[in-house]
Design a protein around this motif. Structure first.
Motif, PDB file in Angstrom:
ATOM      1  N   MET A  20       0.831  -1.198   0.000  1.00 23.50           N
ATOM      2  CA  MET A  20       0.000   0.000   0.000  1.00 23.50           C
ATOM      3  C   MET A  20       0.874   1.260   0.000  1.00 23.50           C
ATOM      4  SD  MET A  20      -2.811   0.998   2.880  1.00 23.50           S
ATOM      5  CE  MET A  20      -3.790  -0.436   2.527  1.00 23.50           C
ATOM      6  N   MET A  21       1.920   1.239   0.792  1.00 20.11           N
ATOM      7  CA  MET A  21       2.801   2.402   0.890  1.00 20.11           C
ATOM      8  C   MET A  21       3.580   2.605  -0.401  1.00 20.11           C
ATOM      9  SD  MET A  21       2.324   3.949   3.684  1.00 20.11           S
ATOM     10  CE  MET A  21       0.581   3.521   3.587  1.00 20.11           C
ATOM     11  N   ARG A  22       3.927   1.506  -1.052  1.00 21.07           N
ATOM     12  CA  ARG A  22       4.624   1.595  -2.326  1.00 21.07           C
ATOM     13  C   ARG A  22       3.688   2.223  -3.372  1.00 21.07           C
ATOM     14  NH1 ARG A  22       5.235  -2.113  -6.779  1.00 21.07           N
ATOM     15  NH2 ARG A  22       7.237  -1.781  -7.821  1.00 21.07           N
ATOM     16  N   ALA A  23       2.436   1.767  -3.356  1.00 21.62           N
ATOM     17  CA  ALA A  23       1.461   2.308  -4.307  1.00 21.62           C
ATOM     18  C   ALA A  23       1.260   3.800  -4.077  1.00 21.62           C
ATOM     19  CB  ALA A  23       0.139   1.558  -4.174  1.00 21.62           C
ATOM     20  N   GLN A  24       1.391   4.214  -2.841  1.00 19.65           N
ATOM     21  CA  GLN A  24       1.229   5.633  -2.504  1.00 19.65           C
ATOM     22  C   GLN A  24       2.511   6.412  -2.732  1.00 19.65           C
ATOM     23  OE1 GLN A  24      -0.303   6.967   1.085  1.00 19.65           O
ATOM     24  NE2 GLN A  24      -2.352   6.394   0.438  1.00 19.65           N
ATOM     25  N   ARG A  25       3.556   5.732  -3.184  1.00 18.35           N
ATOM     26  CA  ARG A  25       4.858   6.365  -3.370  1.00 18.35           C
ATOM     27  C   ARG A  25       5.375   6.985  -2.076  1.00 18.35           C
ATOM     28  NH1 ARG A  25       6.350   5.745  -8.226  1.00 18.35           N
ATOM     29  NH2 ARG A  25       5.051   5.982 -10.075  1.00 18.35           N
ATOM     30  N   ALA A  26       5.279   6.244  -0.988  1.00 20.64           N
ATOM     31  CA  ALA A  26       5.868   6.713   0.279  1.00 20.64           C
ATOM     32  C   ALA A  26       7.364   6.894   0.051  1.00 20.64           C
ATOM     33  CB  ALA A  26       5.623   5.691   1.383  1.00 20.64           C
ATOM     34  N   ALA A  64      14.796  -8.603   0.674  1.00 16.88           N
ATOM     35  CA  ALA A  64      15.480  -8.189  -0.557  1.00 16.88           C
ATOM     36  C   ALA A  64      14.449  -7.848  -1.628  1.00 16.88           C
ATOM     37  CB  ALA A  64      16.422  -9.292  -1.033  1.00 16.88           C
ATOM     38  N   ARG A  65      13.412  -8.668  -1.729  1.00 15.10           N
ATOM     39  CA  ARG A  65      12.357  -8.386  -2.708  1.00 15.10           C
ATOM     40  C   ARG A  65      11.677  -7.066  -2.383  1.00 15.10           C
ATOM     41  NH1 ARG A  65      11.134 -13.923  -2.044  1.00 15.10           N
ATOM     42  NH2 ARG A  65       9.396 -13.422  -0.670  1.00 15.10           N
ATOM     43  N   ILE A  66      11.387  -6.862  -1.093  1.00 18.81           N
ATOM     44  CA  ILE A  66      10.731  -5.616  -0.684  1.00 18.81           C
ATOM     45  C   ILE A  66      11.634  -4.422  -0.986  1.00 18.81           C
ATOM     46  CG2 ILE A  66      10.011  -4.291   1.354  1.00 18.81           C
ATOM     47  CD1 ILE A  66       8.885  -6.932   2.495  1.00 18.81           C
ATOM     48  N   ALA A  67      12.927  -4.561  -0.690  1.00 13.15           N
ATOM     49  CA  ALA A  67      13.872  -3.464  -0.946  1.00 13.15           C
ATOM     50  C   ALA A  67      13.905  -3.124  -2.427  1.00 13.15           C
ATOM     51  CB  ALA A  67      15.265  -3.864  -0.454  1.00 13.15           C
ATOM     52  N   ASP A  68      13.974  -4.144  -3.283  1.00 13.26           N
ATOM     53  CA  ASP A  68      13.990  -3.913  -4.729  1.00 13.26           C
ATOM     54  C   ASP A  68      12.701  -3.270  -5.202  1.00 13.26           C
ATOM     55  OD1 ASP A  68      16.513  -4.944  -5.132  1.00 13.26           O
ATOM     56  OD2 ASP A  68      15.803  -6.989  -5.519  1.00 13.26           O
ATOM     57  N   SER A  69      11.612  -3.819  -4.687  1.00 11.95           N
ATOM     58  CA  SER A  69      10.301  -3.330  -5.096  1.00 11.95           C
ATOM     59  C   SER A  69      10.124  -1.867  -4.722  1.00 11.95           C
ATOM     60  CB  SER A  69       9.241  -4.212  -4.431  1.00 11.95           C
ATOM     61  OG  SER A  69       7.988  -3.607  -4.463  1.00 11.95           O
ATOM     62  N   LEU A  70      10.534  -1.505  -3.513  1.00 10.19           N
ATOM     63  CA  LEU A  70      10.411  -0.107  -3.083  1.00 10.19           C
ATOM     64  C   LEU A  70      11.343   0.780  -3.900  1.00 10.19           C
ATOM     65  CD1 LEU A  70      10.175  -0.542   0.801  1.00 10.19           C
ATOM     66  CD2 LEU A  70       8.354   0.257  -0.728  1.00 10.19           C
ATOM     67  N   ALA A  71      12.564   0.312  -4.122  1.00 10.30           N
ATOM     68  CA  ALA A  71      13.524   1.113  -4.888  1.00 10.30           C
ATOM     69  C   ALA A  71      12.994   1.388  -6.292  1.00 10.30           C
ATOM     70  CB  ALA A  71      14.876   0.393  -4.940  1.00 10.30           C
ATOM     71  N   SER A  72      12.347   0.385  -6.890  1.00 11.94           N
ATOM     72  CA  SER A  72      11.851   0.563  -8.259  1.00 11.94           C
ATOM     73  C   SER A  72      10.704   1.572  -8.308  1.00 11.94           C
ATOM     74  CB  SER A  72      11.386  -0.777  -8.836  1.00 11.94           C
ATOM     75  OG  SER A  72      10.163  -1.158  -8.252  1.00 11.94           O
ATOM     76  N   ALA A  73      10.076   1.812  -7.160  1.00  9.53           N
ATOM     77  CA  ALA A  73       8.990   2.794  -7.100  1.00  9.53           C
ATOM     78  C   ALA A  73       9.501   4.127  -6.563  1.00  9.53           C
ATOM     79  CB  ALA A  73       7.851   2.262  -6.228  1.00  9.53           C
ATOM     80  N   GLY A  74      10.826   4.257  -6.435  1.00 10.37           N
ATOM     81  CA  GLY A  74      11.400   5.519  -5.958  1.00 10.37           C
ATOM     82  C   GLY A  74      11.346   5.668  -4.451  1.00 10.37           C
ATOM     83  N   SER A  75      11.015   4.590  -3.771  1.00  6.24           N
ATOM     84  CA  SER A  75      10.951   4.627  -2.311  1.00  6.24           C
ATOM     85  C   SER A  75      12.218   3.958  -1.751  1.00  6.24           C
ATOM     86  CB  SER A  75       9.691   3.904  -1.844  1.00  6.24           C
ATOM     87  OG  SER A  75       9.572   3.971  -0.445  1.00  6.24           O
ATOM     88  N   ARG A  76      12.304   3.895  -0.440  1.00  7.71           N
ATOM     89  CA  ARG A  76      13.522   3.391   0.182  1.00  7.71           C
ATOM     90  C   ARG A  76      13.188   2.552   1.406  1.00  7.71           C
ATOM     91  NH1 ARG A  76      18.847   2.646  -1.129  1.00  7.71           N
ATOM     92  NH2 ARG A  76      20.111   2.510   0.759  1.00  7.71           N
ATOM     93  N   LEU A  77      13.778   1.361   1.475  1.00  2.00           N
ATOM     94  CA  LEU A  77      13.604   0.533   2.664  1.00  2.00           C
ATOM     95  C   LEU A  77      14.653   0.916   3.704  1.00  2.00           C
ATOM     96  CD1 LEU A  77      12.215  -1.902   4.090  1.00  2.00           C
ATOM     97  CD2 LEU A  77      13.987  -3.352   3.078  1.00  2.00           C
ATOM     98  N   VAL A  78      14.213   1.108   4.948  1.00  2.00           N
ATOM     99  CA  VAL A  78      15.120   1.395   6.058  1.00  2.00           C
ATOM    100  C   VAL A  78      14.884   0.338   7.135  1.00  2.00           C
ATOM    101  CG1 VAL A  78      15.839   3.080   7.795  1.00  2.00           C
ATOM    102  CG2 VAL A  78      14.941   3.871   5.592  1.00  2.00           C
TER     103      VAL A  78
END
Lengths: 356, 356
Positions: free
Chosen positions: A121-127, A147-161
């Motif tokens: 949901m947060m990725r879709a919202q471009r958090a 790792a999948r989540i990190a890649d997925s967020l990065a591809s949407a311009g977001s960042r996993l911390v």
């Protein structure tokens, strides 16, 4: 008033429709919807009525998709009732506000599927960033999922911390901020051993949890450094709650375990253990010494005030936000390890048999 | 595997692309994404991999617009570090999960603008309900703002729930769940007066806050009922935190105020006050009696364990969710008032001068 409205290609009302209906400019509508004050109450009322009449929510949603609304930042924790993470959330929220972001918290009760739903949901919202906090079971499945989540967020311009969690494999686009559980526990246990204690009861968390493991490692390392044998019978495991501390302490007393000090893996655990000791008619630190971990605010309100390890949770939250929001796209992946320190209060004394 | 995919008019992957790639039906993809369990782990893994490979997020966002994603529910609180609200949030989260909703928390630090931004976002997401908790300043401006928010949410098919706040004007589409602050404080203060105390120091919250007002009213009403004059000099005001209790108690001692019991407006306030009393060399309850309010878990870990008022926060959170999610559209607006009760522990004794 039935006025034919223009609409966008999808048949939705536009901001101009709302402005026309309310008799204000489009920028005023934008100000009202964006919370960009001051706008008079009467103007706001007119605009919100027009928004409602035209069901402008569709466009508001479209704005959310395009990322044109208030930028957001997400914070995911396992248990919202744990005071240490609440203080980290507070730091996140304050720094996010300072940097113009709205922070959303999702507490998942340790459920990986709910965590994934929220992250999607947060990725879709471009958090701008998704911050996961707290120890975890460091399995292969976990690393792959992260790792999948990190890649997925990065591809949407977001960042996993990851905050208070171990790093992932090199090359994964992730920011890691750890606090040093092992060193903190080492210093704390060394403090007990230096007072003459040789049999220290350890009230641990879940054996698979990385935070619990770090604290146990520090306990063991301090014994090794002093040449003291750590009796395995003195290590009990539960979780990080007050009730776990109360239950494990009662169990240790019922089993008549031989110890002169107790090292609880969190202040909450220490809090429950202290009550169990009092219920058994034992005094701290006269009969038994007790230490906690985290330095949550009420550690100093326990009686006696608790010797513990200070973890700067609120600062950690701030740092996580600042690091994630201010990084440049091609910066190397950060891995920060923050130190902790022992706070000496009044819950430790030499063991009874060594006193004159 | 490079497979040509169909796509929707906007060039995005569709749910059928994901299904074909994962080797499952479109409805299985929908179940996985919608959190409509049970789905096996291997199926979930295959589907999520296909979602990632095809960057299905664009469509996930479109789904979010149509309201077809995991239904959400929003919980808004002022201060995430207050343990009572954290427990309410926990109840919200558990009941929301049980009813198939994902709950998002926003902590606003008391900032009305951030609150509004978050509510707009939740409305755009078609959140099933928005739950606002905790006392507030009950002004005309506040009531107007809440009425607008209630209308706005209702027009989007959502529902405003006020929890621990006073009701709005009749006809506003809102669900209100209050706990009875005045009765709880009345019973608590009556307990002190029955023990013989005549000068009870009251450590209050913000004078404008409705929760703080309710607790002060109960304190005053108990005095009236017993025919005891409540000296205004014995009422001090701060906020609901531990630090406020510590500061006000030190202030009362420095001013040499004459009192034999302390009624703190929250357990956190009592916790700070207890430490200030100990620092001054005073014993509870031998020298001074002390009571709190809320019955947060560590109230029983204070020494002495704290006499307080039990507020069923977790149940309140559950009830708020259940009431909002299970209501029928034409049901009358609910207004529930939950009772509380005094929990007697060991922090109250008769005043020293009355003892033999």
């Amino acid at each position: 008033m039935t006025r034919k409205t223009t609409s966008d290609v999808a048949g939705r009302s536009t901001i101009r429709d709302v402005a026309a209906r309310a008799g204000v400019s489009a920028s005023t509508v934008s100000r009202v919807l964006g919370g960009d004050y001051p706008v008079s109450t009467s103007t706001r009322t007119r605009v919100m009525r027009a928004v409602r009449d035209l069901d402008y929510v569709a466009d508001a949603r479209a704005k959310a998709i395009a990322g044109a609304g208030t930028p957001t930042l997400a914070f995911v924790l396992d248990d919202i009732t744990g005071p240490s993470f609440a203080h980290m959330a507070h730091g996140v929220e304050r720094e996010a506000t300072r940097l113009g972001h709205l922070s959303l918290v999702c507490s998942t009760d340790g459920d990986a599927e709910r965590q994934l739903e929220f992250i999607e949901m947060m990725r879709a919202q471009r958090a701008a960033a998704v911050i996961l906090v707290g120890g975890t079971a460091d399995t292969t499945e976990y690393r792959e999922r992260m790792a999948r989540i990190a890649d997925s967020l990065a591809s949407a311009g977001s960042r996993l911390v990851l905050c208070g969690r171990p790093p992932l494999d090199p090359g994964t686009p992730v920011t890691v901020i750890e606090y040093d559980n092992e060193s903190g526990a080492y210093a704390l246990c060394a403090h007990l051993l230096a007072q003459g204690h040789r049999r220290v009861l350890f009230l641990g968390g879940k054996p698979s949890n990385t935070t619990a493991q770090g604290r146990e490692q520090g306990y063991l390392a301090a014994h090794r450094a002093r040449g003291v044998t750590a009796d395995p019978a003195l290590r009990l495991f539960g979780d990080f709650t007050r009730d776990s501390g109360h239950r494990l302490m009662r169990q240790a007393l019922a089993q008549d375990l031989d110890f002169t000090a107790v090292m609880a893996s969190t202040d909450m655990v220490a809090s429950g253990a202290l009550t169990a000791l009092h219920e058994a008619g034992l005094s701290v630190p006269e009969d038994v010494s007790l230490v906690g971990y985290d330095d949550i605010p009420f550690a100093r309100d326990l009686n006696p005030p608790l010797t513990t390890v200070h973890v700067p949770y609120e600062d950690l939250g701030r740092l996580a936000v600042r690091t994630a929001l201010t990084r440049t796209p091609d910066a190397p992946d950060e891995h920060l390890l923050l130190g902790t320190h022992v706070v000496v209060r009044a819950s430790v004394a030499p063991p009874p048999d060594t006193r004159q």
